[in-house]
Design a protein around this motif. Structure first.
Motif, mmCIF file in Angstrom:
data_model
loop_
_atom_site.group_PDB
_atom_site.id
_atom_site.type_symbol
_atom_site.label_atom_id
_atom_site.label_comp_id
_atom_site.label_asym_id
_atom_site.label_seq_id
_atom_site.Cartn_x
_atom_site.Cartn_y
_atom_site.Cartn_z
ATOM 1 N N ILE A 154 30.297 47.116 28.269
ATOM 2 C CA ILE A 154 30.470 45.938 29.122
ATOM 3 C C ILE A 154 30.356 46.315 30.597
ATOM 4 O O ILE A 154 29.784 45.581 31.398
ATOM 5 N N ALA A 155 30.894 47.468 30.938
ATOM 6 C CA ALA A 155 30.768 47.916 32.326
ATOM 7 C C ALA A 155 29.327 48.337 32.577
ATOM 8 O O ALA A 155 28.787 49.192 31.879
ATOM 9 N N SER A 156 28.727 47.730 33.560
ATOM 10 C CA SER A 156 27.339 48.029 33.865
ATOM 11 C C SER A 156 27.261 49.333 34.665
ATOM 12 O O SER A 156 27.964 49.511 35.651
ATOM 13 N N THR A 157 26.422 50.252 34.216
ATOM 14 C CA THR A 157 26.299 51.532 34.946
ATOM 15 C C THR A 157 24.832 51.806 35.270
ATOM 16 O O THR A 157 24.378 51.573 36.377
ATOM 17 N N LYS A 158 24.069 52.227 34.244
ATOM 18 C CA LYS A 158 22.672 52.615 34.522
ATOM 19 C C LYS A 158 21.843 51.434 35.029
ATOM 20 O O LYS A 158 20.875 51.627 35.762
ATOM 21 N N ALA A 159 22.228 50.213 34.666
ATOM 22 C CA ALA A 159 21.466 49.054 35.146
ATOM 23 C C ALA A 159 21.593 48.939 36.667
ATOM 24 O O ALA A 159 20.638 48.562 37.355
ATOM 25 N N TYR A 160 22.780 49.280 37.195
ATOM 26 C CA TYR A 160 22.988 49.224 38.648
ATOM 27 C C TYR A 160 22.076 50.221 39.360
ATOM 28 O O TYR A 160 21.395 49.863 40.327
ATOM 29 N N GLU A 244 37.785 47.084 36.048
ATOM 30 C CA GLU A 244 37.430 46.473 34.764
ATOM 31 C C GLU A 244 37.662 47.385 33.569
ATOM 32 O O GLU A 244 38.025 46.907 32.509
ATOM 33 N N VAL A 245 37.492 48.696 33.734
ATOM 34 C CA VAL A 245 37.701 49.559 32.558
ATOM 35 C C VAL A 245 39.083 50.207 32.485
ATOM 36 O O VAL A 245 39.561 50.495 31.389
ATOM 37 N N SER A 246 39.736 50.443 33.642
ATOM 38 C CA SER A 246 41.022 51.156 33.582
ATOM 39 C C SER A 246 42.212 50.236 33.859
ATOM 40 O O SER A 246 43.360 50.649 33.716
ATOM 41 N N TYR A 247 41.962 48.997 34.255
ATOM 42 C CA TYR A 247 42.987 47.993 34.578
ATOM 43 C C TYR A 247 43.879 48.412 35.752
ATOM 44 O O TYR A 247 44.982 47.886 35.921
ATOM 45 N N LYS A 347 43.908 56.793 30.236
ATOM 46 C CA LYS A 347 44.918 55.753 30.011
ATOM 47 C C LYS A 347 44.819 55.145 28.617
ATOM 48 O O LYS A 347 45.586 54.251 28.258
ATOM 49 N N GLY A 348 43.863 55.578 27.836
ATOM 50 C CA GLY A 348 43.722 55.077 26.470
ATOM 51 C C GLY A 348 43.166 53.655 26.390
ATOM 52 O O GLY A 348 43.411 52.929 25.411
ATOM 53 N N CYS A 349 42.410 53.235 27.383
ATOM 54 C CA CYS A 349 41.859 51.874 27.371
ATOM 55 C C CYS A 349 40.621 51.807 26.477
ATOM 56 O O CYS A 349 39.980 52.819 26.205
ATOM 57 N N ASP A 350 40.292 50.588 26.086
ATOM 58 C CA ASP A 350 39.103 50.358 25.268
ATOM 59 C C ASP A 350 37.891 50.337 26.220
ATOM 60 O O ASP A 350 37.474 49.285 26.706
ATOM 61 N N PRO A 354 36.416 46.273 27.489
ATOM 62 C CA PRO A 354 37.656 45.969 28.212
ATOM 63 C C PRO A 354 38.148 44.559 27.860
ATOM 64 O O PRO A 354 37.336 43.679 27.537
ATOM 65 N N ARG A 355 39.454 44.397 27.911
ATOM 66 C CA ARG A 355 40.050 43.104 27.552
ATOM 67 C C ARG A 355 39.473 41.966 28.412
ATOM 68 O O ARG A 355 39.146 42.161 29.577
ATOM 69 N N ASN A 356 39.403 40.812 27.812
ATOM 70 C CA ASN A 356 39.004 39.558 28.490
ATOM 71 C C ASN A 356 37.556 39.483 28.974
ATOM 72 O O ASN A 356 37.167 38.505 29.603
ATOM 73 N N LEU A 357 36.771 40.507 28.757
ATOM 74 C CA LEU A 357 35.413 40.498 29.307
ATOM 75 C C LEU A 357 34.344 40.414 28.221
ATOM 76 O O LEU A 357 34.558 40.854 27.102
#
Ligand code: M6R
Length: 364
Positions: A154-160, A244-247, A347-350, A354-357
């Motif tokens: 969900i987090a855009s990286t290479k596209a940026y 967005e990824v680590s809250y 932090k063990g995030c997904d 990421p939540r809500n996105l």
């Protein structure tokens, strides 16, 4: 599918060198930019009144970089808007204007409606899109595809990074056709862009340092990103990626704005991330770093190898190779993406979801 990587986000960051090569490679021939997939006649370019760049999220942040580089070199006035604002503010657009619509998915609803609004008002629409034949691509007068390949996280990286490359090529074309750029400057930028994939390979080779820093700072509650010029635009993207990824709450500010309020938030141990890649703004940023450090901040800088002054004042530096400051964001974003990634992992995030996105926001 993840080709041995734990997460798509890391896989996609590692694909950046390829995304960049694929986006610029076919468009540089004998040292010249050749955008034969779009129509930009010299007459049209010389008569552009204004450029409107419209996008959301990360694509919007690529647009902010584009404003700086187009205005600086092609001397065309540029406005950048988030699509949800542009479409409802009755923007002043004429048939002498060009609209640049940026979208990875090509399906973001607000961006699509902003495109239609610009078109209705007479602008010629050029879109920078990653997904071939997406709705935004189909509705545009011209499409400059980014060849980053599918982006799953969900987090855009290479596209940026790929969006930035497309925007640099477009900027070169605009500046050159308007007679605003010397042969030497033109050549330097092209050669510089061609060195970025190796620079990113180098950064990826040193990602252990970023991982270690993230492991020892994952309990922070707030992070501020400060930068000037292109580094300010980059800070916005670094901050979005992190939140967005680590809250972790974070905000990006222009270095010069600190004294106008933000500095009140700095206390003992506050983490401040400072990309410092712009030589002409170096002294100003060094002063900003000293100011926040004097109030107890821990400073993490992103700097080019030769920027010794930064190494002297910051607590920690993620070093990037000595790329030309004008194109530095294309490489300097990578350590920021890795930083966000590792903070989320620790932090063990997904990380990938990421939540809500959702990957593509096709509703309002
Ligand atoms: O597909 P698009 O480029 O139009 O998407 C725009 C934003 O939704 C997107 O960049 C979003 O901000 C990302 N999750 C950022 O990592």
């Amino acid at each position: 599918e993840k080709a041995g990587y734990e997460h798509f986000m890391m896989k996609e960051i590692c694909e950046e060198p390829k995304a960049i090569k694929d986006t610029i490679g076919p468009r540089i021939k004998n040292g010249r930019v050749v955008l034969d997939d779009i129509e930009l006649t010299e007459e049209y370019v010389k008569n552009i009144g204004k450029i409107h760049i419209v996008a959301c999220g990360t694509a919007y942040h690529a647009g902010v970089i584009a404003k700086y580089i187009i205005e600086k070199t092609a001397r065309i006035p540029v406005e950048v808007d988030v699509a949800s604002e542009f479409r409802y503010r009755d923007p002043i657009v004429t048939d002498k204007d060009m609209a640049i619509i940026i979208s990875q998915s090509g399906e973001t609803l607000d961006t699509l409606f902003a495109l239609r609004e610009a078109k209705k008002k007479g602008a010629r629409v050029l879109s920078i899109v990653n997904v071939v034949e997406s709705t935004i691509a189909r509705e545009s007068d011209d499409v400059l595809y980014t060849w980053a390949g599918p982006e799953i996280a969900i987090a855009s990286t290479k596209a940026y990074n790929a969006q930035l490359c497309a925007l640099y090529l477009l900027t070169l074309e605009l500046a050159y056709k308007r007679g605003c750029m010397s042969e030497e400057q033109y050549k330097n930028i092209i050669e510089g862009l061609q060195t970025i994939p190796d620079a990113i390979e180098d950064i990826l080779g040193n990602k252990g340092a970023i991982q270690r820093f993230a492991s020892s700072h994952c309990n922070v509650k707030n992070i501020f990103f400060i930068g000037r010029g292109l580094d300010y635009a980059l800070s916005m993207e670094g901050s979005l990626k992190l939140k967005e990824v680590s809250y972790i709450h974070s905000e990006a500010y222009a270095g010069g704005e600190l004294k106008h309020g933000t500095i009140a938030l700095i206390e003992d141990g506050t983490l401040v991330v400072c990309p410092v890649t712009q030589d002409d703004l170096m002294d100003k940023m060094i002063s900003n770093i000293k100011e926040v450090k004097a109030r107890g901040a821990t400073v993490l800088a992103i700097a080019r190898e030769s920027n010794e002054q930064v190494h002297k004042v910051a607590d920690e530096v993620f070093t990037i190779p000595d790329v030309d400051p004008f194109i530095a964001p294309v490489a300097a974003v990578t350590p920021l993406q890795l930083f966000a990634y590792y903070m989320a992992v620790v932090k063990g995030c997904d990380v990938d979801k990421p939540r809500n996105l959702t990957k593509s926001v096709t509703v309002e």
